[in-house]
Design an enzyme around this catalytic site. Structure first.
Site, PDB file in Angstrom:
ATOM      1  N   ARG A  60       0.848  -1.184   0.000  1.00  0.00           N
ATOM      2  CA  ARG A  60       0.000   0.000   0.000  1.00  0.00           C
ATOM      3  C   ARG A  60       0.893   1.247   0.000  1.00  0.00           C
ATOM      4  NH1 ARG A  60      -3.155   3.181   4.712  1.00  0.00           N
ATOM      5  NH2 ARG A  60      -3.994   4.751   3.305  1.00  0.00           N
ATOM      6  N   ASN A  80      -7.826   1.988   9.670  1.00  0.00           N
ATOM      7  CA  ASN A  80      -6.572   2.214  10.376  1.00  0.00           C
ATOM      8  C   ASN A  80      -6.861   2.243  11.872  1.00  0.00           C
ATOM      9  OD1 ASN A  80      -5.478   2.569   7.847  1.00  0.00           O
ATOM     10  ND2 ASN A  80      -4.893   4.709   8.139  1.00  0.00           N
ATOM     11  N   TYR A 140      -4.898   2.095  15.886  1.00  0.00           N
ATOM     12  CA  TYR A 140      -3.690   2.077  16.697  1.00  0.00           C
ATOM     13  C   TYR A 140      -3.960   1.955  18.192  1.00  0.00           C
ATOM     14  CZ  TYR A 140      -1.124   3.479  12.497  1.00  0.00           C
ATOM     15  OH  TYR A 140      -0.580   3.507  11.229  1.00  0.00           O
TER      16      TYR A 140
END
Length: 493
Positions: free
Chosen positions: A94, A326, A328
């Site tokens: 990516r 995404n 985290y």
């Protein structure tokens, strides 16, 4: 100069115990972003981006006062990057296109052929090595000349983005089969337009961030529909968007905190996902209600959240083939109503407050159960869409090659992911580590505490020498062996 092969031979994996199989058909990749790795900031006809302008004019706002002018120098060292990808055995890479490298002024009247050649070289070499390109159209490096017109707060940018996307699809779409329109709209709009953090350094809390968000969602939908109409039949690809999100865990069993955590999810993730992936479309109801209420109390004549028309709601709804995610961090969320006379802000509109619980195990930064809960929330909320994990990782706080904390992070997060797929039925088909290598981490610069790479980069070396960390071998072993071992250690021998 290129140490990958030799250092891999000096490492080995020690396996103990059983193993969790990788789900059938699952794919693995790594990610980078153009500004963070390419360098060549003004090479061969490239135009100025907002991050070029920001780091050149406001070095004091970058932790180490540095720039991405050279970064990892992938503009010249892209062949070495692909060697690293091949050595790890990833299924896909990516990366993002630099809008001003292809269209220096942001407009389609001037195409930079050297920029086109650069990306053609990468795509062709990836395919030659059986690595699929996953390409992001926009990963934060807007042409400065478009920012001069107002950037994402200007609704006309949706049309300019569609024009740019059309050029990219035409140039590269015959070989690129997975497209991401925009990376992390929350980071683009809230961090920069709401909080003034990073480029373009606009501080307009509670107003500019919502203007930015409306334009971004329309820009995404325009690119999606244009691809659908002009290129899907001939190119046969998929196009989606990448949304970043925490998991919001209630701080207590109190009703107020439970409701606050759900509100955090609705107004952070739902801000972007609800208009695209929900059956009804549009912003979440709680978001519209709270911002309208606060706006009235602040003496605005109308809501600070600019509405979509009925036609726009229909246009945006279901405008994605996959949900790029995404993730985290997990945060402990409590209810926190801000005083009415406080200035407008997204935080005030949410009415929440978050902390990272120091008692969480393995650590406040490594919370795999939050990842699993997030995936299940998406499954339930949006009818189990196809999900690609497009970023997940942890920053080094040492920069050493024996990055045991990253190995632990990858191990427990992949375990949580596979449980979500195998036990919970979440429709997740790929996993992407951020990042392939240490890079320019935006306004954190090149500081040790924000190094996310599987490969170390020597930024003091003119040739930006890349060296694999232990985590690169660990990730390689998972991809090769198609299972996640219950106990694994990577050692230098």
């Amino acid at each position: 100069m290129f140490k990958t092969i030799n250092l891999f031979l000096l490492m080995k994996i020690v396996l103990v115990g059983g193993a969790t199989p990788v789900p059938s058909g699952f794919t693995f990749g790594v990610a980078t972003a153009s500004y963070q790795v390419e360098g060549g900031w003004n090479a061969s006809g490239k135009g100025e981006s907002i991050w070029d302008r920001f780091t050149h004019t406001h070095p004091e706002l970058v932790t180490d006062h540095n720039t991405g002018d050279v970064a990892c120098d992938s503009y010249h060292l892209w062949r070495e990057d692909i060697k690293m990808l091949k050595e790890m055995g990833v299924d896909y890479y990516r990366f993002s296109l630099s809008w001003p490298r292809i269209l220096p002024d942001g407009f389609t009247n001037k195409i930079n052929e050297d920029g086109v050649k650069y990306y053609n070289n990468i795509i062709n070499e990836l395919l030659k090595n059986n690595i699929q390109p996953m390409v992001t159209l926009y990963h934060w490096d807007l042409p400065q000349k478009l920012q001069d017109l107002g950037g994402w707060a200007n609704p006309d940018l949706a049309q300019y983005f569609e024009d740019y996307a059309k050029i990219a699809f035409k140039l590269f779409g015959d070989r690129v089969k997975r497209w991401i329109t925009i990376n992390e709209p929350a980071s683009i709009c809230e961090d920069t337009y709401g909080n003034g953090k990073g480029a373009p350094h606009v501080f307009s809390p509670g107003i500019g961030d919502y203007l930015c968000g409306r334009t971004l969602l329309l820009a995404h939908a325009r690119a999606y529909h244009m691809y659908d109409e002009l290129y899907r039949k001939s190119h046969g690809g998929k196009i989606g968007i990448t949304i970043d999100s925490i998991w919001a865990e209630p701080n207590s069993n109190n009703t107020e905190d439970i409701e606050a955590a759900e509100r955090e999810m609705e107004m952070e993730l739902g801000w972007w996902a609800n208009p695209i992936f929900s059956d009804e479309g549009d912003y979440p109801s709680i978001m519209k209600e709270r911002i309208a209420r606060n706006s009235k109390l602040e003496n605005f004549t109308e809501s600070r959240l600019p509405p979509f028309t009925n036609e726009e709601i229909k246009f945006i709804r279901q405008s994605a083939d996959f949900f790029g995610l995404n993730h985290y961090h997990t945060w402990s969320i409590s209810n926190h109503e801000y005083p009415v006379n406080d200035s407008p802000s997204y935080q005030k509109d949410k009415g929440t407050k978050g902390v990272q619980n120091p008692n969480w195990k393995p650590s406040p930064l490594i919370v795999p159960w939050g990842f699993r809960k997030l995936l299940n929330w998406i499954k339930k909320k949006y009818n189990n869409p196809l999900v690609y994990i497009t970023e997940n990782g942890i920053g080094d706080n040492t920069g050493i090659l024996q990055d045991k904390e990253r190995i632990l992070f990858l191990k427990v997060f992949l375990e949580a992911l596979f449980q979500a797929v195998n036990k919970d039925g979440c429709n997740v088909k790929s996993y992407t580590v951020w990042s392939l290598m240490d890079n320019m981490e935006w306004d954190s610069g090149y500081t040790f505490s924000i190094k996310f790479g599987l490969y170390h980069v020597d930024f003091n070396s003119a040739n930006r020498t890349r060296t694999p960390k232990a985590s690169a071998l660990f990730y390689k072993s998972i991809i090769k062996n198609k299972h996640l071992d219950d106990d694994v250690h990577v050692v230098v021998v």
